[in-house]
Design an enzyme around this catalytic site. Structure first.
Site, mmCIF file in Angstrom:
data_model
loop_
_atom_site.group_PDB
_atom_site.id
_atom_site.type_symbol
_atom_site.label_atom_id
_atom_site.label_comp_id
_atom_site.label_asym_id
_atom_site.label_seq_id
_atom_site.Cartn_x
_atom_site.Cartn_y
_atom_site.Cartn_z
ATOM 1 N N CYS A 2 0.881 -1.152 0.000
ATOM 2 C CA CYS A 2 0.000 0.000 0.000
ATOM 3 C C CYS A 2 0.916 1.199 0.000
ATOM 4 O O CYS A 2 2.059 1.106 0.451
ATOM 5 C CB CYS A 2 -0.861 0.097 1.268
ATOM 6 S SG CYS A 2 -2.185 -1.137 1.322
ATOM 7 N N GLY A 28 -0.066 -0.065 -5.004
ATOM 8 C CA GLY A 28 -1.408 -0.634 -4.905
ATOM 9 C C GLY A 28 -2.356 0.016 -5.883
ATOM 10 O O GLY A 28 -2.401 1.241 -5.972
ATOM 11 N N ASN A 102 -0.154 1.018 5.862
ATOM 12 C CA ASN A 102 0.609 0.131 4.986
ATOM 13 C C ASN A 102 1.245 -0.925 5.886
ATOM 14 O O ASN A 102 1.956 -0.593 6.825
ATOM 15 C CB ASN A 102 1.680 0.945 4.258
ATOM 16 C CG ASN A 102 2.683 0.082 3.509
ATOM 17 O OD1 ASN A 102 3.838 0.438 3.359
ATOM 18 N ND2 ASN A 102 2.255 -1.071 3.027
ATOM 19 N N GLY A 103 0.974 -2.183 5.563
ATOM 20 C CA GLY A 103 1.511 -3.275 6.375
ATOM 21 C C GLY A 103 0.408 -4.244 6.729
ATOM 22 O O GLY A 103 -0.700 -4.148 6.200
ATOM 23 N N TYR A 242 12.017 -5.866 -4.833
ATOM 24 C CA TYR A 242 10.932 -5.738 -5.809
ATOM 25 C C TYR A 242 10.040 -4.521 -5.627
ATOM 26 O O TYR A 242 9.679 -3.867 -6.598
ATOM 27 C CB TYR A 242 10.051 -6.991 -5.735
ATOM 28 C CG TYR A 242 8.743 -6.879 -6.479
ATOM 29 C CD1 TYR A 242 8.684 -7.020 -7.861
ATOM 30 C CD2 TYR A 242 7.553 -6.625 -5.796
ATOM 31 C CE1 TYR A 242 7.476 -6.906 -8.545
ATOM 32 C CE2 TYR A 242 6.349 -6.508 -6.484
ATOM 33 C CZ TYR A 242 6.315 -6.657 -7.851
ATOM 34 O OH TYR A 242 5.131 -6.541 -8.510
#
Ligand code: AMP
Length: 464
Positions: A2, A28, A102-103, A242
């Site tokens: 995210c 995202g 985020n997470g 990535y």
């Protein structure tokens, strides 16, 4: 996975949040949203799809105020639906609260079940909402104090932003799994998952939040707090491999430099004779360049990516499957025909995409196709916010490198070693999370959360 962005004390807050989200779109593409605070009221706009599809001038004009937070989402916890799109906004005795996260929390299900038994009613199936419920129930009247109480209960990975009445709060979990940067837009404090968001709005990066740090911006003034510390950080190495943009600086290292080093190390560890090195774009570009520089084998763009198609793997709808890899990648025949090709990619998840790419390159006339992967085999699912399927679907969890090579029909296949990967980043090897490669989950998941994850695995459809 995210992207989050926030800005406080800026006349153009929502507009800048929108631009920040644009720069974080790669994190995202399922949904996006912004909440703003105008001194009296919260305004929220959310939608399914990409930032450009959701926000136009009319929508942005409804986001009044000089403080705003925003989110681009790909779901790792909770299903794909508008109710789960962030920001999540609730009313509490402390006033309205909006949150973006985020997470992935590893004890959210456990806490949620307990709260539901006590009568709490949840609006979403997202783990993030648990933080708001814990805050709303906290006896403290102060937003920052009740956030600290809530964060004392949750475990796992979070970089989050909270919009409250009159202040914007940023927090990073004590392990520092996910990145979160503090910036300065002409005197207005701003926060973003990656610095690319600051570059776009001409803001200066100030620094990364420390693991366990809470930064509050109130009328443009910053206050700093710390959560109880853990012995060492556990920063996600896959951000470097990535996930992050190559023009970002993550955990103190330039992502482009790390990827070049991953590639050159890969060339040293698993050299092979060939005529050209080609990346699988975009994720393999910098590692392929590093491989080429270290091996002396020319770098060529043997595959071209169509940038108008959503990023592989992130698009959750089944239908995309059938478009296949071809909709995204196409070989450049004159470069490939009659030549021995080294294909460099960052990871193999299910192996289905890699298999199709190898076939595509062979069909374009390559005489040999050697696949080189700039990280170790992905054999374990991520529990901290990267979208990976169940173990049963991870090819490296079930097959040897030789078997995978056979499956993807390459002439040879090699992965980077764990030491090679950890030697490419500047931090202590022990300060990174390598769970997806090693199975070493430093922050354990609760039994209830584990059960839920197994029953309702993340809905990735692979990258075909
Ligand atoms: P496959 O060969 O089907 O396993 O797909 C491998 C591709 O998926 C590689 O090109 C990776 O860059 C990409 N990939 C790896 N992890 C993820 C992820 N969490 N989300 C999206 N794409 C990913």
């Amino acid at each position: 996975m995210c992207g989050i962005f926030g800005i406080e004390s800026h006349a153009d807050a929502a507009n800048l949040a929108y631009l920040g989200l644009y720069a974080l779109q790669h994190r995202g593409q399922e949904s996006a949203g912004i909440v703003s605070w105008d001194g009296q009221r919260m305004h929220v706009e959310r939608g399914m799809g990409e930032v450009a599809d959701i926000f136009d001038e009319a929508v942005l004009s409804r986001l009044a105020g000089d403080s705003a937070i925003g989110h681009t989402r790909y779901s790792t916890a909770g299903t794909s639906m508008l109710a789960n799109a962030q920001p999540i906004v609730v009313m509490t005795s402390m006033g309205p609260l909006g949150i973006v996260h985020n997470g992935n929390l590893v004890n959210a299900v456990e806490i949620r079940q307990r709260l539901e038994r006590d009568g709490s009613i949840f609006q979403t199936t997202s783990d993030t909402e648990v933080v708001l419920h814990l805050m709303a129930r906290s006896p403290r009247a102060d937003v920052v104090e009740s956030l600290m109480v809530a964060l004392g209960e949750v475990r796992g990975a979070y970089s989050l932003l909270l919009q409250a009445e009159g202040c914007l709060v940023a927090a990073r979990d004590p392990f520092g799994f996910r990145p979160l940067m503090l910036g300065d837009a002409d005197g207005s404090p701003c926060f973003a998952s990656e610095v690319g968001a600051f570059d776009l709005i001409d803001a200066k990066p100030v620094r990364e939040l420390k693991p366990g740090e809470i930064v509050v911006s109130r009328g443009g003034e910053l206050e700093f707090y710390r959560l109880p510390q853990v012995p060492q950080p556990t920063r996600c190495i896959f951000e470097h491999v990535y996930f992050a943009r190559p023009d970002s600086v993550v955990f103190g290292d330039a992502v482009s430099e790390v990827r070049l080093r991953l590639g050159s190390q890969l060339a040293k560890e698993s050299a092979v004779e060939a005529d050209l090195v080609s990346p699988v774009p975009d994720s393999g570009v910098f590692a392929a360049l590093g491989y080429s520089r270290a091996s002396g084998i020319p770098f060529e763009f043997g595959l071209i990516r169509n940038h108008y198609v959503g990023r592989t793997f992130i698009e959750p709808r089944n239908a995309i499957r059938h478009f296949g890899v071809k909709v995204k990648l196409n070989p450049v025949r004159p470069l490939i025909e009659g030549r021995r090709v080294i294909l460099v990619d960052d990871s193999i998840v299910r192996g289905t995409t890699s298999r199709k790419i190898v076939k595509m390159v062979r069909d374009a006339g390559a005489t040999e196709v050697h696949v080189r992967i700039s990280s170790p085999p992905t054999a374990w699912p991520c529990r901290y916010g990267i979208d990976t399927p169940n173990r049963s679907e991870l090819i490296a969890a079930n097959q040897t490198v030789e078997e995978i090579c056979g499956f993807i029909e390459a002439d040879s296949l090699a992965y980077l070693s764990m030491d090679g990967m950890l030697g490419s980043v500047s931090g202590e090897p022990g300060s990174y999370c390598t769970a997806c490669f090693s199975g070493e989950y430093r922050v354990p998941m609760s039994r209830e959360d584990e059960r839920q994850h197994t029953l309702f695995p993340i809905r990735t459809e692979g990258s075909e």
